[in-house]
Design a protein around this motif. Sequence first.
Motif, PDB file in Angstrom:
ATOM      1  N   SER A 186      34.329  89.883  92.760  1.00  0.00           N
ATOM      2  CA  SER A 186      33.871  91.095  92.755  1.00  0.00           C
ATOM      3  C   SER A 186      32.322  91.660  93.072  1.00  0.00           C
ATOM      4  CB  SER A 186      33.956  91.777  91.177  1.00  0.00           C
ATOM      5  OG  SER A 186      33.052  92.684  90.743  1.00  0.00           O
ATOM      6  N   ASP A 212      30.544  93.597  91.356  1.00  0.00           N
ATOM      7  CA  ASP A 212      29.770  94.200  90.082  1.00  0.00           C
ATOM      8  C   ASP A 212      29.080  93.198  89.390  1.00  0.00           C
ATOM      9  OD1 ASP A 212      31.120  96.754  90.572  1.00  0.00           O
ATOM     10  OD2 ASP A 212      33.157  96.024  89.509  1.00  0.00           O
ATOM     11  N   PRO A 213      27.741  93.409  88.980  1.00  0.00           N
ATOM     12  CA  PRO A 213      27.238  92.356  88.127  1.00  0.00           C
ATOM     13  C   PRO A 213      28.144  91.566  87.095  1.00  0.00           C
ATOM     14  CG  PRO A 213      26.446  94.283  87.233  1.00  0.00           C
ATOM     15  CD  PRO A 213      27.328  94.657  88.555  1.00  0.00           C
ATOM     16  N   ASP A 214      27.814  90.438  86.956  1.00  0.00           N
ATOM     17  CA  ASP A 214      28.568  89.601  86.042  1.00  0.00           C
ATOM     18  C   ASP A 214      28.624  89.755  84.604  1.00  0.00           C
ATOM     19  OD1 ASP A 214      30.303  87.460  85.183  1.00  0.00           O
ATOM     20  OD2 ASP A 214      28.689  85.828  85.485  1.00  0.00           O
ATOM     21  N   GLN A 215      29.581  90.254  84.007  1.00  0.00           N
ATOM     22  CA  GLN A 215      29.641  90.701  82.833  1.00  0.00           C
ATOM     23  C   GLN A 215      29.972  89.521  81.799  1.00  0.00           C
ATOM     24  OE1 GLN A 215      31.948  94.332  81.508  1.00  0.00           O
ATOM     25  NE2 GLN A 215      32.721  93.814  83.778  1.00  0.00           N
TER      26      GLN A 215
END
Lengths: 342, 342
Positions: free
Chosen positions: B259, B261-264
């Motif tokens: 992804s 998106d930033p790493d959650q």
Amino acid sequence: MANPSVTTRIVLASRPSGKPITANFRLEQETLRDLVEGEILLQILYLSLDPYMRGRMDDAKSYAAPVAIGGVMEGGTVARVVSSRNPAFKPGDIVLSHSGWQSHTISDGNGLRKLDPDAAPISTALGILGMPGFTAYAGLRNIGRPKAGETLVVAAASGAVGSAVGQIGKIFGARAVGIAGGPDKCRYLYEELGFDAAIDHRASDFQTQLASACPNGIDVYFENVGGHVWNAVFPLLNDFARIPICGLIAHYNDDAGASRDPDQLPAVMRTILRKSLTLRGFIQREFADQRPDFYREAEQWIAEGRLRYKEDIVDGIENAPEAFIGLLEGRNFGKLVVRIAP
Amino acid sequence: MANPSVTTRIVLASRPSGKPITANFRLEQETLRDLVEGEILLQILYLSLDPYMRGRMDDAKSYAAPVAIGGVMEGGTVARVVSSRNPAFKPGDIVLSHSGWQSHTISDGNGLRKLDPDAAPISTALGILGMPGFTAYAGLRNIGRPKAGETLVVAAASGAVGSAVGQIGKIFGARAVGIAGGPDKCRYLYEELGFDAAIDHRASDFQTQLASACPNGIDVYFENVGGHVWNAVFPLLNDFARIPICGLIAHYNDDAGASRDPDQLPAVMRTILRKSLTLRGFIQREFADQRPDFYREAEQWIAEGRLRYKEDIVDGIENAPEAFIGLLEGRNFGKLVVRIAP
């Protein structure tokens, strides 16, 4: 012996952003008031330093309240009763207490546990026979539940929790693979603690070595690190693997902002589903009713030579901040304890 | 009635990249050979369409083998015995089978379960009294374990699994909050199924509404969706919350790449630790020994009006691909079933 009416203590001077630095701590002295009825004066002999303390330095919601700015850093301690106005304690008694980073304190006796100095070295009440040892025991017994022949992997394996995890896992019948930083720690795990394999996470081919050491995959991963160790372990997890999570030392210094790495969460969640994994965070006190079992079994295992331990002792409360900073970087070798008084 | 010697079936023509499209499927006809001793000829009456089938279309390691290119799409079915050379079955018997997306098939009788058409509508063996209903029951009984007064949240709550989760959770004593897409589904949950609250995840203030509906936080989150619903639920989880994970429909069409998106993941892992959360992926067949309990209890709850269900029936096997694509987008309302023969 220090003047028992003055306590020397380390307080939290400021909250760290990222890694703690020595300026986040301050050494103070304070004169203690007189005891009132029911109270005892304790001289701290040993202070335990543990990774969880990093969490207490932040002002974040957690299972425990943060240390206040100006407050004494918290921590488990072994102490000697200097004087007593409480009939349950007499001068010379040795007790396990949670007195924090200081040399003396006043206690009303609540929550103290008397130690028998003839049964085991009293510092072990902070390590193998204390919170770290019980964390290993409780996490394995209740969550990891290794079955005979299964593969158990633990990181920070030469540390206080990790070394107990591997050895108790072997007593429970598992194959134990330890991950540690550097060849000395790995040699110690393999040669002295009897781990089936020990892998250096600093090696350039760490992931390949780990896969070779786990030819049947990983059934239990005792997580106390996170970060790049997790990334190496994760692809090797077997269906129905159990992951007790008692610490994430690699992330304690993360800043609050989002990471810039790509989001791994969806892939991890899909794998939890596809492999029927169990991830379970825990704190040992949830299983407090099993402590009597633990003390009985662990003392027996130590007596039989099946459960060994190593302590890394630092002298002087003034050296506690530097030692704690080193702990977060893996510079300790064995259970880190500060000797505050002889 | 179709010629029973010819089967009409849907095969996997190509693997989807991301969302499946109708070109990934192909309708075929094939003449069946004669029965040999021990075999029966089945006419499929109902085919169940379920989100897990998306996983079978990928060539990825999973708990089940993928459907081969050119292979019949797999799936649970209710069928009628047309002819039999097996003494255990006679023409006219109604059975639960796993015959896939086709009109007729030959079976040796293994793994079939006879259904009593007088006990319940036979299509319910694919829904409330079948795999989806049992998924809800097993996930709650073994992992979610709601205690009286606790708050249970489930997403895709008007679907086959979710609607059973909320109702069985209420029978177990929990407060049930359902999440669904659109006002009609929410009204159905609240007014017809007796959920304590129902929240539309498409609403612009979804997260605020969810928080208001869970004033005491969330103790059990039955995860079958992922994505933005997870993001809204996660901050509301209480200490010791349990998260059975039986599906992640929001991610089934993710492509394999990472992804952007930033790493959650680090933040999620820290929360698992801090709140002592349990995340547990599962497939219902792990708990197969509890199926007799489930049939007995669920039939009773249905008879008492405490467990209701809704079916979304599509006619004609040729419409299965389009219906399945709609299922992954939440276009169905109730348990999606294809009626292949009257």
